[in-house]
Design an enzyme around this catalytic site. Sequence first.
Site, short mmCIF file in Angstrom:
data_model
loop_
_atom_site.label_atom_id
_atom_site.label_comp_id
_atom_site.label_asym_id
_atom_site.label_seq_id
_atom_site.Cartn_x
_atom_site.Cartn_y
_atom_site.Cartn_z
N HIS A 145 0.82 -1.22 0.00
CA HIS A 145 0.00 0.00 0.00
C HIS A 145 0.85 1.27 0.00
CE1 HIS A 145 0.55 -0.19 4.49
NE2 HIS A 145 0.58 1.12 4.35
N ASP A 175 0.14 -7.69 1.52
CA ASP A 175 0.53 -6.27 1.62
C ASP A 175 2.04 -6.11 1.69
OD1 ASP A 175 0.16 -3.57 1.63
OD2 ASP A 175 -0.23 -3.42 3.78
N GLY A 247 3.55 6.75 7.92
CA GLY A 247 4.93 6.94 7.48
C GLY A 247 5.83 5.83 7.95
N SER A 249 4.85 2.70 7.86
CA SER A 249 4.51 1.51 7.07
C SER A 249 5.68 1.10 6.20
CB SER A 249 3.29 1.79 6.19
OG SER A 249 2.14 1.97 6.97
#
Length: 406
Positions: A145, A175, A247, A249
């Site tokens: 993502h 993901d 941020g 992630s």
Amino acid sequence: MRRNLLPYVWPVLIGVLLAIVLLNTFPQLLGRHEAPTPAAQAPIAPVSPTPVDAPSRPSPELRHADPMARQQGPVSYAEAVDRAAPAVVNVYSSRVVEREQHPLMSDPFFRQFFGDDMPSRQRMLSSLGSGVIVSGDGYVLTNHHVIGGADQIQVALRDGRETLAEVVGTDPESDLAVLRIDLDELPVIELADSTEVAVGDVSLAIGNPFGVGQTVTMGIISATGRSHLGLNAYEDFIQTDAAINPGNSGGALINAEGALVGINTAIFSRSGGSQGIGFAIPANLASNILEELVTQGRVIRGWLGIEAQELNQELAASFGLQAPRGVVISGVVPGGPAALAGLQPGDVLLAVDGRPILDARVAMSDIAAIEPGAELPLTVVRGGESLEVTLEVGERPAPGWHRPAP
């Protein structure tokens, strides 16, 4: 004629005073005896209680713990951060999107004033995340993502170097995504065995929250094996209370020795900021997906070609089952492995390869781990009768694949 009584009063007063003095000095004259002082009293012997028959019970067996080992932990995690932080990068992704044009711009009267210099209908969208360099060849792990749909991805290292990154592959169902950068002498993080992670271990989250720059936060491992969160198709998260914010992630979750235990992915929050419930993809799972994306260009997963629904008490009773175990097949993909094996909607899948299905998501992950082409025995219930079916496992289609019309 008055008499002078004073000569008679004085002898009486003197006699009374003399009597008081004698009585105080010699109390035995009144028949009283002086009480002995406490020191002169004889000790009182304790009174023995009346004997009572004691119950015949053995002594309780207690479990005594060993003496607590008080091992002092480190007062600083600077060494762990020094080992891991250089390999954590900032990821900036951007994409061009079409913006809505003002209705007046479609009017020929207004267009004649601009001619060929019409305002651009495109605008640039940017997003911020983190990544982790896991190989000297320049491979970077991050979240799907973070870079999904990006037209350009830029990676900035802690030492100040910046470069454009190439997308090697992505896996939306977990993901995860793999990037590659072409720079010399890259810092590389070490991967820990995430199966050894225990609740209570110290954990450090490294990333670039809100774009303020590389930041390290500390917490502990709160739980392992978290699933049923509705975040990804395949979930096996490590939960931590180390602060993870937008941020972070794609950044690193490391242990007290600086080894990677997970890729920070998501948070549970009512405010948008950290509330002490963060989730990371285990390093072992990330490593396996990295291997397949690099060598195969995709993640290969086993697939049965069914749509399943978990059983509740009412559904189980309608199928003649005493307990809600297994899953009910609600749909079968035409031409898929299940259809070729003769499975039908309404069948109840009870076991896969002899293992009872206790959790639909766990069974889904177990099937995904089976190599396509393998023979897989299934136990199903149809019309109240138990059947044994063997099918050939297929390969799970890529996300975005549309089920063919019957």
